[in-house]
Design a protein around this motif. Structure first.
Motif, PDB file in Angstrom:
ATOM      1  N   THR A  55       0.826  -1.205   0.000  1.00  0.00           N
ATOM      2  CA  THR A  55       0.000   0.000   0.000  1.00  0.00           C
ATOM      3  C   THR A  55       0.865   1.263   0.000  1.00  0.00           C
ATOM      4  OG1 THR A  55      -1.694  -1.196   1.220  1.00  0.00           O
ATOM      5  CG2 THR A  55      -1.875   1.208   1.192  1.00  0.00           C
ATOM      6  N   GLY A  56       0.573   2.167  -0.927  1.00  0.00           N
ATOM      7  CA  GLY A  56       1.282   3.442  -1.023  1.00  0.00           C
ATOM      8  C   GLY A  56       2.530   3.393  -1.880  1.00  0.00           C
ATOM      9  N   ALA A  57       2.984   2.198  -2.266  1.00  0.00           N
ATOM     10  CA  ALA A  57       4.248   2.053  -2.997  1.00  0.00           C
ATOM     11  C   ALA A  57       4.019   2.065  -4.505  1.00  0.00           C
ATOM     12  CB  ALA A  57       4.952   0.770  -2.573  1.00  0.00           C
ATOM     13  N   THR A  58       3.393   3.136  -4.981  1.00  0.00           N
ATOM     14  CA  THR A  58       3.091   3.283  -6.404  1.00  0.00           C
ATOM     15  C   THR A  58       3.420   4.696  -6.835  1.00  0.00           C
ATOM     16  OG1 THR A  58       1.287   1.688  -6.210  1.00  0.00           O
ATOM     17  CG2 THR A  58       1.255   3.112  -8.133  1.00  0.00           C
ATOM     18  N   LEU A  59       4.032   4.831  -8.005  1.00  0.00           N
ATOM     19  CA  LEU A  59       4.279   6.159  -8.568  1.00  0.00           C
ATOM     20  C   LEU A  59       4.103   6.105 -10.069  1.00  0.00           C
ATOM     21  CD1 LEU A  59       7.231   6.139 -10.113  1.00  0.00           C
ATOM     22  CD2 LEU A  59       8.108   6.510  -7.839  1.00  0.00           C
ATOM     23  N   THR A  60       3.916   7.283 -10.674  1.00  0.00           N
ATOM     24  CA  THR A  60       3.767   7.403 -12.125  1.00  0.00           C
ATOM     25  C   THR A  60       4.764   8.435 -12.629  1.00  0.00           C
ATOM     26  OG1 THR A  60       1.429   6.840 -11.995  1.00  0.00           O
ATOM     27  CG2 THR A  60       2.162   7.951 -13.996  1.00  0.00           C
TER      28      THR A  60
END
Length: 178
Positions: A55-60
């Motif tokens: 959870t939270g470990a996403t970026l674009t």
């Protein structure tokens, strides 16, 4: 029309700053074009051998050039908890989109992927606190928005915890000119 200007020196007409208009980029191979990062504190506990999103470990990041490489770096606050006469190992990986694995650091011993672990003996409770850091290059070959995310899994018994007890973690993406 494409042109070329040959000069030996560029200097500001006034002051000391040279400004590049928004959206324009001067690059040379190996230079960092942009940096995107996410600092996350969400607590994720994983008690499964199936890789699960952290959870939270996403970026674009939206690359400026299709030829660019994306340098990805993780700094994950993890611990592995296990009780009884058990072994527990955990692993994490980075995906581009929902399914393309770009990380290459998971090891295997024939029992499953892991990069950190803990063991327990005789009914005691053991935990291993660790900072899980690794880096990898990706070549997405696009100028479209590209999403990266971290997934984690555990092998055998126990639970892998990300950011438990108020920990923090980070995922960083840098576009590198080629």
């Amino acid at each position: 029309m494409t042109g070329q200007i040959n000069v030996n020196k560029i200097a500001a007409r006034t002051g000391t700053a040279i400004t590049i208009e928004s959206g324009h980029v001067i690059t040379q191979p190996g230079s960092v074009i942009q940096v995107v990062h996410v600092l996350f504190t969400d607590n994720t506990s994983i008690s499964s051998s199936t890789f699960t999103d952290v959870t939270g470990a996403t970026l674009t990041i939206t690359p400026k050039f299709a030829s660019s490489k994306i340098y990805l770096e993780t700094d994950l606050g993890v611990y592995v908890a296990v009780s009884g006469s058990n072994y527990a190992y955990g692993g994490s990986k980075v995906l581009r989109g929902s399914s393309t694995e770009v990380s290459c650091t998971n090891m295997t011993d024939g029992n499953g992927p892991y990069t950190y672990g803990a063991s327990s003996n005789g009914g005691t409770y053991t935990q291993l606190d660790a900072r899980h850091r690794y880096s990898v290059f990706d070549s997405p070959n696009t100028t479209s928005a590209t999403t990266y995310k971290v997934q984690g899994a555990r092998y055998a018994a126990g639970t892998i915890h990300y950011n438990a007890g108020g920990g923090t973690s980070r995922l960083i993406a840098m576009e590198i000119a080629q």
